[in-house]
Design a protein around this motif. Structure first.
Motif, short mmCIF file in Angstrom:
data_model
loop_
_atom_site.label_atom_id
_atom_site.label_comp_id
_atom_site.label_asym_id
_atom_site.label_seq_id
_atom_site.Cartn_x
_atom_site.Cartn_y
_atom_site.Cartn_z
N LEU A 277 -122.11 -0.59 -2.82
CA LEU A 277 -122.95 -1.54 -2.09
C LEU A 277 -122.31 -1.91 -0.75
N SER A 278 -121.00 -2.09 -0.77
CA SER A 278 -120.30 -2.45 0.47
C SER A 278 -120.14 -1.25 1.38
N GLN A 279 -120.06 -0.06 0.81
CA GLN A 279 -119.81 1.14 1.60
C GLN A 279 -121.00 1.55 2.46
N ALA A 280 -122.16 0.98 2.18
CA ALA A 280 -123.34 1.24 3.01
C ALA A 280 -123.23 0.56 4.37
N TYR A 281 -122.30 -0.38 4.48
CA TYR A 281 -122.05 -1.13 5.71
C TYR A 281 -123.33 -1.73 6.28
N VAL A 282 -123.97 -2.52 5.47
CA VAL A 282 -125.13 -3.30 5.89
C VAL A 282 -124.62 -4.69 6.29
#
Length: 362
Positions: free
Chosen positions: A133-138
């Motif tokens: 979820l964090s690796q999508a860099y939203v």
């Protein structure tokens, strides 16, 4: 065409149609209230909902936002695949929320995150630790629970301080549990040079004999349980009797599965990852109240942001992501560039049926 494929195509077609909200899409204050959204996995999560309502009520008793009350809208992601997307869209475009909080699993978290990315509304997740979820860099996504990588490092560092030894890991077919197991296996290999013993458990199998036998045969010194189930809970009780030397650790997912009315004597001796290090006098939290504590903190963070910077969605996100925030029930708040909460992780141990602070692990 299968139903799943149809939903998939419908979902992404709808997302493609969406565009970021303009300031005119967000009325200054609709119906004289300021609306905050809450996404839950099940409508039966009463303690989660009550915690969010308490955070809202606390601010309203102090006057709300410039005299306008805060309002909570709750939506559930129960149902077929894609429900997380539909309900997230409804929060944004029907309920006109200023930001929303999630208490979700990893799959629905990804759907909610994509809606946040399209609408540019802050989405603060309080439950799933699935790291991608964090690796999508939203930039509108923040998470106030430690992710799987953070938890894996903290637990295995703690095991290292206890002399290492042979480590085992309970494995389930659950989506989130698989990601947790992957992180634990990876970090164990990096730090110990060897992967942990993997013990697969059938969620429909109530007997714990096979797991106990495998642990006994391997001579395991440590067992990590990265998810909650009735079988896992029964295993902990059996191990206390049959392998009393074995040290058992639970991730945040295990703790959050415990009922607030549970008798903790069934978990005697277990070490549980809990929250972030706060003030020296920070009291341990009953494991069964962890999920509601994180939800209360998440809603309070968003309300504090609105009270500080107003209703502009970009300003709310920027305020949440930048700088330090006051201590909450689960510790202080600071986020890295990926939206992960940073800080020292706190452990507790169950001794004589009570929750006792164990230590803080870097």
């Amino acid at each position: 065409m299968s139903q799943a494929l149809s939903l998939f195509i419908l979902y992404f077609t709808f997302l493609a149609w969406l565009s970021p909200l303009s300031e005119t899409d967000l009325n200054p204050i609709q119906d004289k209230t300021v609306t905050i959204g809450l996404l839950v996995s099940h409508k039966s999560q009463n303690e989660i909902i009550h915690a969010a309502e308490l955070a809202i009520e606390t601010k309203n008793l102090k006057g709300g936002f410039n005299g306008h009350p805060f309002k909570l809208v709750v939506r559930s992601t129960e149902g077929p695949w894609g429900a997380g997307s539909k309900e997230s869209v409804s929060l944004v475009y029907e309920d006109d929320v200023r930001a929303f909080v999630g208490s979700l699993d990893g799959r629905n978290g990804h759907l909610a995150e994509q809606v946040a990315a399209k609408s540019h509304l802050a989405y603060l997740e309080t439950r799933t630790s699935e790291p991608t979820l964090s690796q999508a860099y939203v930039p509108w996504f923040l998470r106030i629970v430690p992710n799987d990588n953070q938890q894996a490092q903290a637990i295995l560092d703690l095991i290292g301080e206890k002399g290492r030894g042979k480590t085992a890991l309970l494995l389930s077919e659950d989506y989130d549990a698989k990601y947790a197991a992957k992180a634990l296996t990876k970090y164990s290999a990096q730090t110990n040079g060897i992967s942990p013993l993997i013990i697969a458990v059938n969620p429909n199998e109530s007997s714990t004999k096979s797991a106990v036998d495998q642990l006994k045969k391997a001579g395991s010194d440590h067992l990590i349980i990265p998810y909650y189930s009735d079988t896992a809970l029964g295993l902990v009780a059996d191990l206390r009797e049959k392998l009393p030397h074995l040290k058992v650790y639970g991730t945040l997912a295990f703790s959050m599965g415990i009922n607030s009315r549970s008798d903790l004597k069934n978990l005697e001796g277990m070490i549980l990852l809990q929250a972030f290090k706060g003030a020296d006098d920070q009291s341990p939290i009953h494991p069964g109240k962890l999920a509601s504590s994180y939800t209360f903190d998440g809603v309070t963070l968003i309300l504090n942001a609105i009270l500080k910077v107003g209703l502009d969605r970009e300003s709310i996100s920027d305020f949440l992501a930048g700088g330090d925030h006051p201590n909450g029930k689960t510790g202080p708040f600071r986020f890295d560039d990926m939206g992960n909460r940073t800080g020292n992780i706190r452990f507790v141990q169950i001794l004589n049926g009570e929750v006792v602070s164990l230590m803080e692990c870097q």
